[in-house]
Design a protein around this motif. Structure first.
Motif, PDB file in Angstrom:
ATOM      1  N   PRO A  51      -5.312   7.907  -5.801  1.00 15.98           N
ATOM      2  CA  PRO A  51      -4.532   6.756  -5.663  1.00 15.98           C
ATOM      3  C   PRO A  51      -3.274   6.788  -5.147  1.00 15.98           C
ATOM      4  CG  PRO A  51      -5.251   7.238  -7.911  1.00 15.98           C
ATOM      5  CD  PRO A  51      -5.609   8.056  -7.057  1.00 15.98           C
ATOM      6  N   LYS A  52      -2.493   6.024  -4.231  1.00 17.47           N
ATOM      7  CA  LYS A  52      -1.352   6.108  -3.692  1.00 17.47           C
ATOM      8  C   LYS A  52      -0.191   6.312  -4.820  1.00 17.47           C
ATOM      9  CE  LYS A  52       2.016   3.120  -1.001  1.00 17.47           C
ATOM     10  NZ  LYS A  52       3.139   3.137  -2.029  1.00 17.47           N
ATOM     11  N   GLU A  53      -0.575   5.776  -6.031  1.00 14.12           N
ATOM     12  CA  GLU A  53       0.662   5.847  -6.973  1.00 14.12           C
ATOM     13  C   GLU A  53       0.761   7.077  -7.672  1.00 14.12           C
ATOM     14  OE1 GLU A  53      -1.664   3.270  -6.641  1.00 14.12           O
ATOM     15  OE2 GLU A  53      -0.486   1.580  -6.460  1.00 14.12           O
ATOM     16  N   TYR A  54      -0.376   7.763  -7.480  1.00 15.57           N
ATOM     17  CA  TYR A  54      -0.017   9.169  -8.281  1.00 15.57           C
ATOM     18  C   TYR A  54       0.341  10.419  -7.307  1.00 15.57           C
ATOM     19  CZ  TYR A  54      -2.239   7.879 -12.477  1.00 15.57           C
ATOM     20  OH  TYR A  54      -2.452   7.391 -13.812  1.00 15.57           O
ATOM     21  N   ARG A  55       0.428   9.946  -5.882  1.00 17.46           N
ATOM     22  CA  ARG A  55       0.631  10.767  -5.008  1.00 17.46           C
ATOM     23  C   ARG A  55       2.338  11.065  -4.591  1.00 17.46           C
ATOM     24  NH1 ARG A  55      -2.779   8.462  -0.326  1.00 17.46           N
ATOM     25  NH2 ARG A  55      -1.245   9.639   1.119  1.00 17.46           N
TER      26      ARG A  55
END
Lengths: 338, 135
Positions: A117-121
């Motif tokens: 997920p984008k938020e974890y990148r």
């Protein structure tokens, strides 16, 4: 081409890669907690002069790459590890490994990892995955923190293998090769070695920012953060502390629960009652880390922000340090001979 | 942590994966359990993202005020620092720092601009005239 590789989800990426690759080699006794414990994975460090994503640098585990290296070495398993200067060479070598039926572990950066997920990148370069096949232009990926195997195109894989910045992977790949059969005696030896090394790392590491003294150091620093940084930045710093502790791949409680599980499984190999008792102490430590995280959340949500609340936060960590110190001291006193 | 205490709060991981936790069952034996997420962790992550957004806003303002070149904005937008930008582009850190100044940026050669454009995955044209609404 596809290798018959069994994907088992793990709490932590490096443990997962280690135990999955060893299982492929025919060694199915090394579970995730055993890999973590034999690799002396439990640690704590706060590097005050380093910044990660504009926050302080914490780690609850040992240096990336060490768990795999130490676990294999203690079990007398050979490790093949390669770094590359050019992406073409890196890809050719990988393709050849796959062609000869060898799944390989790769160190990759998380920022361009498309299936996260984008938020974890974030820009974090020490994630580990296993590549176990190729279909057309897509590589088959077993990422231990994902529930199911996934894929990356050759361009995507190349980009994450050659991510830049701190801990740049440089296309690094590795795999274990078992030359002689790993006996139960060898595993017993590896377990004691892993425990002794972990005792050394947590109790006697010099410098005052790592191990038990590192936890105490952090506790003292946190109390001062409110004055020094202001409530908002101090909150952000605490959020970083919690994120590193509970990030995907920690198994909760900053790896303490995995270590407790390791001691329980070590008991299968060494019938020492102490191991089970000390395991409970690590469970307590993990629970305390989680209570500390709840306290920290109260602060960074802005619900409790007085100096007393910061002192309470510091006290939680001092208590953790105490519990872990006693636990490691008891571990160092176990008589392995009889 | 007991198996029954495993947090199952909604999180950003929904539809992607689940966390594996090591927890104890009724007899005290360690087993694994999957978790949707934990509210405390989600709050910490959200807070970090709010901070990133504020930094991007600040970089945008600085650009409009003429204080900084667009590189500063794209850097913040991609959560990169000087170290990361320098190692991807091959420029020295002090060079990147200089390129953050608007008057230096305006005189950069096309070749150098292309390196930045490639890193930020945009065209040179867009690097020079950032479109802010696309985010």
């Amino acid at each position: 081409m596809q290798i018959n590789f069994q994907h088992i989800q793990a709490a932590h990426c490096e443990n997962g890669v280690t135990s999955n690759l060893l299982r492929y080699e025919g060694l199915d006794k090394i579970t995730e907690p055993l890999a973590f414990g034999i690799g002396s994975g439990l640690f704590f460090i706060y590097i005050p002069f380093m910044k990660v994503n504009n926050g302080p640098a914490f780690s609850y585990r040992t240096m990336p790459g060490l768990i795999f290296k130490r676990t294999c070495k203690s079990l007398c398993v050979e490790v093949i590890r390669k770094k590359f200067s050019s992406p073409e060479q890196a890809q050719n070598y990988l393709d050849e490994c796959l062609k000869s039926g060898q799944p390989v572990g790769c160190q990759v950066g998380v920022y361009f990892l498309t299936y996260f997920p984008k938020e974890y990148r974030f820009h974090f370069n020490a994630h580990n995955i296993v590549v176990f096949g190729k279909k057309d232009d897509n590589y088959l990926i077993s990422d231990p923190v994902m529930e199911h195997p996934t894929t990356l195109s050759s361009y995507e894989l190349q980009r994450v293998r050659f991510a830049k910045g701190a801990l740049a992977p440089k296309g690094q790949l590795y795999y274990p090769k078992i030359r002689t059969e790993v006996t139960d005696d060898q595993i017993r030896f590896a377990i004691t070695k892993g425990i002794k090394r972990n005792v050394r790392d947590m109790l006697f590491i010099p410098g005052g920012i790592a191990g038990i003294s590192g936890i105490k150091f952090t506790a003292r620093k946190i109390v001062k953060w409110r004055e020094k940084l202001g409530v908002k930045t101090a909150g952000l710093y605490l959020a970083q502390l919690v994120r590193m502790q509970e990030e995907i791949g920690t198994g909760g409680g900053g790896f303490r629960f995995i270590y407790a599980a390791f001691l329980q499984q070590a008991y299968q190999f060494h019938q020492k009652e102490e191991l089970l008792k000390i395991s409970e102490q690590f469970t307590k430590s993990g629970d305390l880390w989680r209570s500390a995280a709840v306290q920290a959340a109260g602060i960074f949500k802005g619900r409790i922000t007085s100096i007393i609340d910061f002192q309470d936060m510091g006290n939680y960590l001092l208590e953790v340090a105490d519990v872990e110190k006693n636990a490691f001291k008891s571990l160092s006193k176990i008589n392995w001979k009889n | 942590m007991k198996k029954s205490d495993t947090p199952q709060d909604p999180s950003l991981l929904d539809n992607f994966t689940k966390d594996v936790y090591y927890v104890t069952d009724d007899s005290g034996k360690y087993v694994t359990e999957k978790s949707r997420g934990w509210e405390v962790k989600a709050t910490a992550l959200n807070l970090t993202w709010d901070d990133v957004k504020q930094r991007v806003e600040k970089a945008k303002e600085d650009y409009f005020k003429g204080k900084c070149s667009p590189i500063n904005y794209f850097m913040e937008n991609k959560m990169m620092d000087l170290n990361i930008v320098s190692s991807y582009t091959g420029f020295w850190k002090w060079q990147v720092k200089r390129h953050l100044k608007l008057n230096v940026f305006n005189n950069l050669s096309e070749k150098k601009l292309l390196k930045y454009a490639k890193l930020f995955e945009i065209s040179v044209d867009e690097l020079k005239n950032p479109k802010f609404d696309a985010n």
